[in-house]
Every structure is written in structure tokens, then in C-alpha cells.
Design an enzyme around this catalytic site. Sequence first.
Site, mmCIF file in Angstrom:
data_model
loop_
_atom_site.group_PDB
_atom_site.id
_atom_site.type_symbol
_atom_site.label_atom_id
_atom_site.label_comp_id
_atom_site.label_asym_id
_atom_site.label_seq_id
_atom_site.Cartn_x
_atom_site.Cartn_y
_atom_site.Cartn_z
ATOM 1 N N SER A 30 -3.378 -1.937 16.250
ATOM 2 C CA SER A 30 -2.575 -3.161 16.386
ATOM 3 C C SER A 30 -2.726 -4.088 15.189
ATOM 4 C CB SER A 30 -2.982 -3.908 17.662
ATOM 5 O OG SER A 30 -4.379 -4.230 17.607
ATOM 6 N N TRP A 33 0.714 -3.002 10.553
ATOM 7 C CA TRP A 33 1.506 -1.780 10.629
ATOM 8 C C TRP A 33 1.555 -1.256 12.060
ATOM 9 C CZ3 TRP A 33 5.474 0.466 9.349
ATOM 10 C CH2 TRP A 33 5.657 1.839 9.199
ATOM 11 N N LYS A 144 -2.497 6.679 6.504
ATOM 12 C CA LYS A 144 -2.375 7.233 5.154
ATOM 13 C C LYS A 144 -3.761 7.499 4.578
ATOM 14 C CE LYS A 144 2.171 5.369 4.098
ATOM 15 N NZ LYS A 144 3.018 4.592 3.170
ATOM 16 N N ALA A 177 4.750 -2.824 5.863
ATOM 17 C CA ALA A 177 4.754 -3.243 7.266
ATOM 18 C C ALA A 177 5.560 -4.511 7.507
ATOM 19 C CB ALA A 177 3.315 -3.430 7.755
ATOM 20 N N LYS A 232 -0.359 8.868 -3.538
ATOM 21 C CA LYS A 232 0.416 7.860 -4.277
ATOM 22 C C LYS A 232 -0.430 6.646 -4.617
ATOM 23 C CE LYS A 232 1.063 5.056 -0.480
ATOM 24 N NZ LYS A 232 1.196 3.608 -0.277
ATOM 25 N N GLN A 325 -7.870 1.699 -1.354
ATOM 26 C CA GLN A 325 -7.703 3.111 -1.036
ATOM 27 C C GLN A 325 -7.466 3.976 -2.264
ATOM 28 O OE1 GLN A 325 -4.802 3.516 2.105
ATOM 29 N NE2 GLN A 325 -6.357 3.149 3.661
#
Length: 385
Positions: A30, A33, A144, A177, A232, A325
Amino acid sequence: MSGYGQQGVSAANIDSIRPKKRLSIGVVGSGNWGTAIAKICGENARAHGHHFRSKVRMWVFEEEIEYKGEKRKLTEVFNEAHENVKYLPGIECPPNVIAVPDVREVARRADILVFVVPHQFIERVCDQMVGLIRPGAVGISCIKGVAVSKEGVRLYSEVISEKLGIYCGVLSGANVANEVAREQFCETTIGFNPPNEVDIPREQIAAVFDRPYFSVVSVDDVAGVALGGALKNVVAMAVGFADGLEWGGNTKAAIMRRGLLEMQKFATTFFDSDPRTMVEQSCGIADLVTSCLGGRNNRCAEAFVKTGKSLETLEKELLGGQLLQGAATSKDVHEFLLTKDMVKDFPLFTAVYNISYEDMDPKDLIIVLQPLKEDSENEGGTETE
């Protein structure tokens, strides 16, 4: 809409399909996104009432927040205001989306489980759900990234499948998002290729997510869809370094092209992925472009060059302590490539790792972009504007 190889599947003809039963949708997560995805699921549960049960349960990690001058539980505020006032403020969710504080309730009641939790928590969350899953249930991972260990690289959909004993597909694309929540048009890709015993058709899975502003194509290449969303971020870091050095658009385009090729090569070398996924679907080139044009990995990499601050410091200052990330994935990928003796086969990924962790000068990124002599010795040249 067409995919690659075989036709990509959309939800366009969902109303002509007679469902075997109405399915319940549960959302695990929650954040911004997760809430945006729950909003979409809630809208489609109402729009396709003969396919889905109306109530969509969304697991919310319970916490106290300040709301209208009072200390309140986040789930209570959401169910009262139909808004995630902490993680997605200003966006109204349909009233059939219900926040629940116990992930086990979501597990017990859902036929389709949509996972949207930070990747570092997925195993812990799944552990709480073991033994509670409905027979025939399936999952869709919107997480992701990839899980890397000495044994190799695993998709988070594989982690979920192994933990819960269910088939799990993947959703990924150029999907910021807040833009999705504001219903700004975008495309996304679902990778869904279940074994024959799974009794839920791809069209029905696509219909969980497809909206006029959120265009879905479902394809077979689960690995390609998942890896596009993970790799990516590494390329976005490289473009961010270029932004920090004030290199021009031509150079950044070269980085993106090289990065896309390495993404494609990684997916086809280590997974059974179709090479066209990265260039034909939103999960590939579209997500790459969006991330390179200003996502968090790009911004932090630019600040890394301009300020000289460490990535750890920038994570605290720009991301509120969240993990960057792109850098973390570059490290995971580098360690994996070492075990395969293939570091030299992925020079851009390796450069991002070396700049992030081994004090490589970002200016030396240009060396990676220059072709090897044997690659260009037979090429002619023409001038262009």
C-alpha cells in the site's frame, strides 16, 4: 495490440468471455504504487462485475498517523476517507477498495494476488501467507528488481511462486505511480505464461489492470518483462552520471542504446527471454526512457557527480533513506557476472558498478562508449547534421 512472436493479449474482448467463476482480487502492499494499483483493481472489479467480486482487499502495514489533529490508524483513515493520505495523498480510491491490517486475510480471500511491496520485504511477507492461499490462486508481481545470490539470479515472481506454491506472473512498464494515479495515459506489460493447470485465462488477468488510461498488453515472456524493470535502473544511473558531467543529448542517447543492448543480452543469455521484448514492449525501452529522463536513479547519479557526496548520503537526503535500486542492482549483477566470468561482456553495467563502488572516475564512462577497434575497422563514415 500485437506483441512479439505470437499476438499479445489485451482485455479488449473480456466482456465476450464467459468466466467460470467470479474472482476475488487482493493487493499486497500500500505504498504509492500499491495504492495506485489497488485503485485500478477496484475500478475494474466494479466495471467487470461478472468476472470479479466487487470488494478488493488491500493489505496495509498498520501504522499511526496524524489525521485532522488526531492520532489515527492508517487503515481506519483509508477506509473512512478512501484515500491513502500518507503515501498517495489527494487521490481518491473507489469505495470497494478496503484496507486490511492483516496480510493473512488478503491471502485467504483472494484468487488473484497482486504483490506491490518493497523487494526487501517480499520473502518475509510471503512467509506470513504460507498455507493460507486458495486452491487455484495466482499471483502478479509488480515488484521491480531481481534477487541475486550465489546460486544465481531469480525473478521476484519466482520467489513468490516458490514460497507460496502458486503461479506468479509479472507486471512492469513505464509507470510512474503518481502519474498513473492521476490517470495520465501510459502503457504497461504483463508477463503471464502459466502451466495448463492454471484455470484463469490471460484475458481475465489483463482485465484486472486494463483501464482507458492504463493500457495493458499481456505476453508470454515473463523473464523479459521482469528484467526490463530491474536493469533499466542501472542504465538510468549511467545517464545520471552523464547529466552530472553536463554531457549532451547525443552522448546520453548513446548510453541508452548501449544500455538497452546490455539489458537485452542479459535477459537472453541467462533467461529464456525473447530479444524483442526489450524493444517492443513498455517494460523495456519505454520504462528505460522514462527512468533516464528524471527518475530517482537518474537524479541521485547526477547529484553524485555534482556534489561529490556518497551514494549513502544521497539516499538519506534525496530518497528518505530508501535504497537506490540502480546502484544496488549494479552490484548484484556485477557479483553474478563474476561467477560466470562474463564481466567484460557487460561493460556499461560494469562501469556503473565501478563508479558507484570502486571510485572509478565518472568521466571514464566515455571510454565504455567508444567502439573497440575490431568493431569499427571495416565501417565507412558519412557526415550528418
